[in-house]
Design a protein around this motif. Structure first.
Motif, PDB file in Angstrom:
ATOM      1  N   LYS A   2       0.841  -1.187   0.000  1.00  0.00           N
ATOM      2  CA  LYS A   2       0.000   0.000   0.000  1.00  0.00           C
ATOM      3  C   LYS A   2       0.882   1.243   0.000  1.00  0.00           C
ATOM      4  O   LYS A   2       1.828   1.338   0.787  1.00  0.00           O
ATOM      5  CB  LYS A   2      -0.905  -0.010   1.233  1.00  0.00           C
ATOM      6  CG  LYS A   2      -1.900   1.107   1.231  1.00  0.00           C
ATOM      7  CD  LYS A   2      -2.907   0.939   2.353  1.00  0.00           C
ATOM      8  CE  LYS A   2      -3.903   2.069   2.264  1.00  0.00           C
ATOM      9  NZ  LYS A   2      -4.877   2.002   3.335  1.00  0.00           N
ATOM     10  N   GLN A   5      -0.223   8.099   1.559  1.00  0.00           N
ATOM     11  CA  GLN A   5      -0.805   9.327   1.031  1.00  0.00           C
ATOM     12  C   GLN A   5      -0.301  10.509   1.858  1.00  0.00           C
ATOM     13  O   GLN A   5       0.202  10.332   2.974  1.00  0.00           O
ATOM     14  CB  GLN A   5      -2.332   9.263   1.099  1.00  0.00           C
ATOM     15  CG  GLN A   5      -2.934   8.096   0.336  1.00  0.00           C
ATOM     16  CD  GLN A   5      -2.611   8.148  -1.148  1.00  0.00           C
ATOM     17  OE1 GLN A   5      -2.738   9.183  -1.782  1.00  0.00           O
ATOM     18  NE2 GLN A   5      -2.181   7.022  -1.693  1.00  0.00           N
ATOM     19  N   ASN A   8      -0.157  10.862   5.942  1.00  0.00           N
ATOM     20  CA  ASN A   8       0.039   9.601   6.655  1.00  0.00           C
ATOM     21  C   ASN A   8       1.321   9.669   7.479  1.00  0.00           C
ATOM     22  O   ASN A   8       2.284  10.335   7.107  1.00  0.00           O
ATOM     23  CB  ASN A   8       0.165   8.422   5.692  1.00  0.00           C
ATOM     24  CG  ASN A   8      -1.112   8.019   5.012  1.00  0.00           C
ATOM     25  OD1 ASN A   8      -1.080   7.300   4.033  1.00  0.00           O
ATOM     26  ND2 ASN A   8      -2.264   8.445   5.497  1.00  0.00           N
ATOM     27  N   VAL A  23       4.030  12.621  -2.415  1.00  0.00           N
ATOM     28  CA  VAL A  23       4.109  11.259  -2.935  1.00  0.00           C
ATOM     29  C   VAL A  23       4.647  11.326  -4.363  1.00  0.00           C
ATOM     30  O   VAL A  23       4.081  12.010  -5.217  1.00  0.00           O
ATOM     31  CB  VAL A  23       2.718  10.581  -2.923  1.00  0.00           C
ATOM     32  CG1 VAL A  23       2.820   9.170  -3.485  1.00  0.00           C
ATOM     33  CG2 VAL A  23       2.134  10.568  -1.518  1.00  0.00           C
ATOM     34  N   HIS A  51       9.067   3.511  -1.585  1.00  0.00           N
ATOM     35  CA  HIS A  51       7.819   2.863  -1.194  1.00  0.00           C
ATOM     36  C   HIS A  51       8.045   1.483  -0.568  1.00  0.00           C
ATOM     37  O   HIS A  51       7.265   1.034   0.260  1.00  0.00           O
ATOM     38  CB  HIS A  51       6.869   2.724  -2.389  1.00  0.00           C
ATOM     39  CG  HIS A  51       6.325   4.020  -2.884  1.00  0.00           C
ATOM     40  ND1 HIS A  51       5.708   4.942  -2.067  1.00  0.00           N
ATOM     41  CD2 HIS A  51       6.287   4.553  -4.130  1.00  0.00           C
ATOM     42  CE1 HIS A  51       5.315   5.981  -2.786  1.00  0.00           C
ATOM     43  NE2 HIS A  51       5.666   5.769  -4.043  1.00  0.00           N
ATOM     44  N   GLU A  59      -3.047   6.607   9.271  1.00  0.00           N
ATOM     45  CA  GLU A  59      -3.542   7.164   8.017  1.00  0.00           C
ATOM     46  C   GLU A  59      -4.228   8.495   8.247  1.00  0.00           C
ATOM     47  O   GLU A  59      -4.905   8.690   9.247  1.00  0.00           O
ATOM     48  CB  GLU A  59      -4.507   6.185   7.341  1.00  0.00           C
ATOM     49  CG  GLU A  59      -3.805   4.922   6.910  1.00  0.00           C
ATOM     50  CD  GLU A  59      -4.611   4.099   5.948  1.00  0.00           C
ATOM     51  OE1 GLU A  59      -5.550   4.634   5.320  1.00  0.00           O
ATOM     52  OE2 GLU A  59      -4.302   2.909   5.804  1.00  0.00           O
TER      53      GLU A  59
END
Length: 61
Positions: A2, A5, A8, A23, A51, A59
């Motif tokens: 995942k 974003q 986060n 990001v 990542h 989150e």
């Protein structure tokens, strides 16, 4: 995997934590001033994390 974003909180590299500010395709830019002990660790304000190398711990809502 995942992808984080903006907003986060992520954990990476032996317990470092930070807030995602941007990001990118393969990485995120993280604000490290989120950590209470940020000044003691003598780190730069921001860093880039691939990542593959982080875990999302909170989150943004």
């Amino acid at each position: 995997m995942k992808i984080a974003q903006i907003g986060n909180v992520i954990e990476f590299k032996d317990g470092l934590k930070g807030v995602v500010e941007k990001v990118n395709e393969n990485s995120v830019i993280v604000d490290l001033t989120y950590m209470d002990n940020y000044r003691e660790l003598e780190l730069e304000h921001k860093t880039v994390v691939n990542h593959k190398n982080y875990t999302i711990i909170a989150e943004h809502e």
